[in-house]
Scaffold this active site. Sequence first.
Site, PDB file in Angstrom:
ATOM      1  N   GLY A   9       0.841  -1.191   0.000  1.00 40.32           N
ATOM      2  CA  GLY A   9       0.000   0.000   0.000  1.00 40.32           C
ATOM      3  C   GLY A   9       0.871   1.234   0.000  1.00 40.32           C
ATOM      4  O   GLY A   9       2.072   1.164   0.265  1.00 40.32           O
ATOM      5  N   MET A  11       1.982   5.056   1.450  1.00 41.20           N
ATOM      6  CA  MET A  11       2.252   5.521   2.813  1.00 41.20           C
ATOM      7  C   MET A  11       0.922   5.661   3.561  1.00 41.20           C
ATOM      8  O   MET A  11      -0.098   5.989   2.960  1.00 41.20           O
ATOM      9  CB  MET A  11       2.938   6.891   2.783  1.00 41.20           C
ATOM     10  CG  MET A  11       4.241   6.951   2.008  1.00 41.20           C
ATOM     11  SD  MET A  11       5.603   6.102   2.796  1.00 41.20           S
ATOM     12  CE  MET A  11       5.886   7.123   4.204  1.00 41.20           C
ATOM     13  N   GLY A  14      -1.700   1.637   6.721  1.00 39.37           N
ATOM     14  CA  GLY A  14      -1.923   0.736   7.850  1.00 39.37           C
ATOM     15  C   GLY A  14      -1.150  -0.564   7.801  1.00 39.37           C
ATOM     16  O   GLY A  14      -1.536  -1.541   8.445  1.00 39.37           O
ATOM     17  N   LYS A  15      -0.037  -0.595   7.089  1.00 38.78           N
ATOM     18  CA  LYS A  15       0.729  -1.836   6.947  1.00 38.78           C
ATOM     19  C   LYS A  15       1.326  -2.294   8.279  1.00 38.78           C
ATOM     20  O   LYS A  15       1.192  -3.459   8.651  1.00 38.78           O
ATOM     21  CB  LYS A  15       1.823  -1.653   5.888  1.00 38.78           C
ATOM     22  CG  LYS A  15       1.266  -1.345   4.498  1.00 38.78           C
ATOM     23  CD  LYS A  15       2.354  -1.065   3.478  1.00 38.78           C
ATOM     24  CE  LYS A  15       3.180   0.160   3.760  1.00 38.78           C
ATOM     25  NZ  LYS A  15       2.444   1.446   3.682  1.00 38.78           N
ATOM     26  N   ASP A  85       7.930  -6.586   7.995  1.00 36.04           N
ATOM     27  CA  ASP A  85       7.579  -5.179   7.798  1.00 36.04           C
ATOM     28  C   ASP A  85       8.630  -4.523   6.903  1.00 36.04           C
ATOM     29  O   ASP A  85       9.769  -4.980   6.838  1.00 36.04           O
ATOM     30  CB  ASP A  85       7.530  -4.466   9.155  1.00 36.04           C
ATOM     31  CG  ASP A  85       6.846  -3.110   9.090  1.00 36.04           C
ATOM     32  OD1 ASP A  85       6.016  -2.901   8.191  1.00 36.04           O
ATOM     33  OD2 ASP A  85       7.141  -2.268   9.957  1.00 36.04           O
ATOM     34  N   GLU A  86       8.252  -3.440   6.236  1.00 37.07           N
ATOM     35  CA  GLU A  86       9.150  -2.690   5.349  1.00 37.07           C
ATOM     36  C   GLU A  86       9.775  -3.609   4.299  1.00 37.07           C
ATOM     37  O   GLU A  86      10.961  -3.514   3.981  1.00 37.07           O
ATOM     38  CB  GLU A  86      10.237  -1.970   6.164  1.00 37.07           C
ATOM     39  CG  GLU A  86       9.711  -1.021   7.220  1.00 37.07           C
ATOM     40  CD  GLU A  86       8.988   0.203   6.673  1.00 37.07           C
ATOM     41  OE1 GLU A  86       9.085   0.463   5.459  1.00 37.07           O
ATOM     42  OE2 GLU A  86       8.323   0.897   7.456  1.00 37.07           O
ATOM     43  N   GLN A  88       9.658  -3.678   1.214  1.00 29.33           N
ATOM     44  CA  GLN A  88      10.185  -3.059  -0.001  1.00 29.33           C
ATOM     45  C   GLN A  88      11.703  -3.005   0.019  1.00 29.33           C
ATOM     46  O   GLN A  88      12.349  -2.970  -1.020  1.00 29.33           O
ATOM     47  CB  GLN A  88       9.610  -1.652  -0.217  1.00 29.33           C
ATOM     48  CG  GLN A  88      10.077  -0.591   0.751  1.00 29.33           C
ATOM     49  CD  GLN A  88       9.204  -0.485   1.995  1.00 29.33           C
ATOM     50  OE1 GLN A  88       8.351  -1.333   2.237  1.00 29.33           O
ATOM     51  NE2 GLN A  88       9.414   0.560   2.781  1.00 29.33           N
ATOM     52  N   CYS A 143      -5.891   9.717  -0.883  1.00 31.54           N
ATOM     53  CA  CYS A 143      -4.938  10.770  -1.222  1.00 31.54           C
ATOM     54  C   CYS A 143      -4.933  11.837  -0.123  1.00 31.54           C
ATOM     55  O   CYS A 143      -5.979  12.186   0.426  1.00 31.54           O
ATOM     56  CB  CYS A 143      -5.322  11.390  -2.565  1.00 31.54           C
ATOM     57  SG  CYS A 143      -4.281  12.788  -3.053  1.00 31.54           S
TER      58      CYS A 143
END
Length: 197
Positions: A9, A11, A14-15, A85-86, A88, A143
Site C-alpha cells: 500500500g 504511505m 496501515g501496513k 515489515d518494510e 520493499q 490521497c
Amino acid sequence: MAQLFFRYGAMNSGKSIEILKVAHNYEEQNKSVIILTSGIDNRDGVGIVSSRIGLKREATPIFSDTNIYELVEATNPDAACVLIDESQFLERHHVIEAAKVVDDLNIPVMAFGLKNDFKNELFEGSKYLLLFANKIEEMKTICWFCRKKAIMNLRMNNGLPVYTGEQIQIGGNEAYYPVCRKHYFNPPIQEEIEKEG
C-alpha cells in the site's frame, strides 16, 4: 498449505499496524510468530515495527547479509507465521529465502511494504514479491489532498515535490504523502499542505 503473501500500500495505509494486529491474533491463541523488519529503517530504532498511531514492537532486523531461511530455521522452525515489515527494502535473495520458508518449512510468510517509491518505480523487494508471492493484496488509503485512492508516494522537500534522488533515504527534511496520480504530478503548494495537515 502455507503461502507467501505480499500486502502492499501507499504511505499511511496501515501496513505496520496490520502486522501488529496479526501478531497479536496469533499470540492470543498461543501460536508463535517471528517478526522481521528492515535493518535500513531506523526512524524508531533498528529492529522496531512502529505504527503511526503509536504502537511499537521489537522485531529482528534484516540486513543485506541476512539469510531469512536460516534465521527462521534457527529461531523457531515451528513458528505459526513469519511477518515482515518494510518488505520493499528486501533484496532478491531475501524474497527467495522467504519463499523457501513457505515451501520447505510450511510456514506462511506475510510481507508488508510499499510497492513503488517516490519516483513511481518499484522497490527491489516489491518487484520480487510481486513475482514470487502466492497472494498479492493492496491495502488502500486515500490521497492526502483529495478523496481519491492513493496509489503513489510523493516526496516533498521544503514545500516542493521531489522526483529525483536516491531511492532509499531515511530521515532528513523530506515528507512523504500518499497521493492519487493527479496530485503526484500536480501537488498543492506548501501553504496548502500546511492548511490540510
